[in-house]
Design a protein around this motif. Structure first.
Motif, short mmCIF file in Angstrom:
data_model
loop_
_atom_site.label_atom_id
_atom_site.label_comp_id
_atom_site.label_asym_id
_atom_site.label_seq_id
_atom_site.Cartn_x
_atom_site.Cartn_y
_atom_site.Cartn_z
N ASP A 53 17.44 -21.61 -10.35
CA ASP A 53 18.03 -21.62 -11.79
C ASP A 53 19.28 -21.15 -11.90
OD1 ASP A 53 15.30 -22.89 -12.09
OD2 ASP A 53 14.38 -21.06 -13.13
N ALA A 54 19.61 -20.11 -11.29
CA ALA A 54 20.93 -19.57 -11.48
C ALA A 54 21.96 -20.29 -11.00
CB ALA A 54 20.99 -18.11 -11.10
N LEU A 55 21.62 -20.93 -9.86
CA LEU A 55 22.77 -21.67 -9.05
C LEU A 55 22.89 -22.93 -10.11
CD1 LEU A 55 21.97 -21.56 -5.61
CD2 LEU A 55 24.15 -20.79 -6.47
N GLU A 56 21.91 -23.62 -10.39
CA GLU A 56 22.14 -24.51 -11.27
C GLU A 56 22.69 -24.62 -12.54
OE1 GLU A 56 17.88 -26.13 -11.44
OE2 GLU A 56 18.14 -27.34 -9.47
N ALA A 57 22.40 -23.36 -13.21
CA ALA A 57 22.85 -22.88 -14.50
C ALA A 57 24.47 -22.83 -14.19
CB ALA A 57 22.57 -21.74 -15.07
N ALA A 58 25.02 -22.21 -13.00
CA ALA A 58 26.43 -22.30 -12.85
C ALA A 58 27.03 -23.56 -12.35
CB ALA A 58 26.36 -21.39 -11.44
N GLY A 59 26.23 -24.60 -12.16
CA GLY A 59 26.84 -25.88 -11.79
C GLY A 59 27.02 -26.04 -10.15
N SER A 60 26.24 -25.06 -9.67
CA SER A 60 26.57 -25.24 -8.20
C SER A 60 25.45 -26.08 -7.56
CB SER A 60 26.49 -23.79 -7.63
OG SER A 60 26.67 -23.67 -6.45
N SER A 61 25.93 -26.56 -6.21
CA SER A 61 24.76 -27.52 -5.79
C SER A 61 23.85 -26.26 -5.22
CB SER A 61 25.25 -28.21 -4.69
OG SER A 61 26.12 -27.45 -3.69
N VAL A 62 22.61 -26.87 -5.10
CA VAL A 62 21.62 -26.03 -4.50
C VAL A 62 21.21 -26.63 -3.10
CG1 VAL A 62 18.99 -25.44 -4.81
CG2 VAL A 62 20.63 -25.53 -6.80
N PRO A 63 21.13 -25.85 -2.03
CA PRO A 63 20.98 -26.27 -0.74
C PRO A 63 19.42 -26.46 -0.54
CG PRO A 63 21.52 -23.86 -0.58
CD PRO A 63 21.81 -24.26 -1.95
N VAL A 64 19.05 -27.28 0.30
CA VAL A 64 17.59 -27.32 0.51
C VAL A 64 17.48 -26.40 1.72
CG1 VAL A 64 17.72 -29.70 -0.22
CG2 VAL A 64 17.96 -29.07 2.02
N PRO A 65 15.92 -26.29 1.63
CA PRO A 65 15.51 -25.38 2.96
C PRO A 65 15.38 -25.97 4.09
CG PRO A 65 13.51 -25.98 1.57
CD PRO A 65 14.74 -26.47 0.76
N ALA A 66 15.79 -25.28 5.22
CA ALA A 66 15.49 -25.86 6.54
C ALA A 66 13.92 -26.45 6.69
CB ALA A 66 15.70 -25.08 7.45
N ALA A 67 13.84 -27.36 7.63
CA ALA A 67 12.33 -27.93 7.65
C ALA A 67 11.45 -26.97 8.29
CB ALA A 67 12.65 -29.07 8.79
N ALA A 68 12.16 -25.89 9.27
CA ALA A 68 11.03 -25.00 9.63
C ALA A 68 12.15 -23.74 10.01
CB ALA A 68 10.62 -25.21 11.15
N TYR A 69 11.55 -22.32 10.26
CA TYR A 69 12.37 -21.39 10.44
C TYR A 69 11.48 -20.76 11.61
CZ TYR A 69 14.44 -21.66 5.90
OH TYR A 69 15.28 -22.29 5.13
N VAL A 70 12.22 -20.20 12.72
CA VAL A 70 11.41 -19.70 13.91
C VAL A 70 11.42 -18.25 13.91
CG1 VAL A 70 11.71 -19.60 16.50
CG2 VAL A 70 12.54 -21.77 15.28
N PRO A 71 10.35 -17.78 13.82
CA PRO A 71 10.10 -16.36 13.72
C PRO A 71 10.88 -15.85 15.23
CG PRO A 71 7.94 -17.29 13.74
CD PRO A 71 8.79 -18.65 13.93
N PRO A 72 11.33 -14.39 15.03
CA PRO A 72 12.06 -13.66 16.03
C PRO A 72 11.07 -13.25 17.07
CG PRO A 72 11.58 -12.31 13.99
CD PRO A 72 11.24 -13.67 13.67
#
Length: 143
Positions: A53-72
């Protein structure tokens, strides 16, 4: 992109990762931790949504999440699940601490400090579950 927008983008990426990780944690956590995991997942989702919401309010593009994240590390039972929660909260706290340091407005600084505080409380909870003594870190978010 302004410094605040970059800081929020960094925070959003951390929250995306946290939300994904809590799905893994939920799959392997002890059954008695189900409500705790669900509550903490909900907190990260709410924080993620607030950042969007804050990024959209600032007019910034919102990145999408990665398809997956690998646990460490491999997560296949309750102990590694709890350790993953510690890692998630530590990493997310570090990002929010960075946001607080870079914030150009008092509002963003307050948001970052609130998020950092929430991470520190969740981290202490998981540290206590794992039997770490003391369960709290002197300076949360510092690697």
């Amino acid at each position: 992109m302004s410094t605040d927008q970059q800081a929020l983008t960094d925070a959003l990426n951390a929250e995306y990762s946290a939300v994904y990780a809590y799905g893994v944690i939920a799959a392997y956590a002890s059954p008695e931790r189900s409500k705790l995991v669900a509550d903490q997942l909900a907190a990260h989702r709410a924080r993620r949504d607030g950042v969007i919401d804050a990024l959209e309010a600032a007019g910034s593009s919102v990145p999408v999440p990665a398809a997956a994240y690998v646990p460490p590390f491999p997560v296949d039972d309750p102990i590694p699940a709890a350790k993953l929660a510690v890692t998630v909260e530590t990493d997310t706290a570090a990002v929010w601490r960075s946001v607080s340091e870079r914030a150009g407005t008092p509002e963003l600084r307050r948001t970052a400090i609130d998020a950092l505080t929430e991470c520190a409380v969740r981290l202490a909870t998981w540290q206590a579950i794992l039997g770490v003594n003391p369960a709290t870190a002197m300076l949360p978010g510092q690697h």
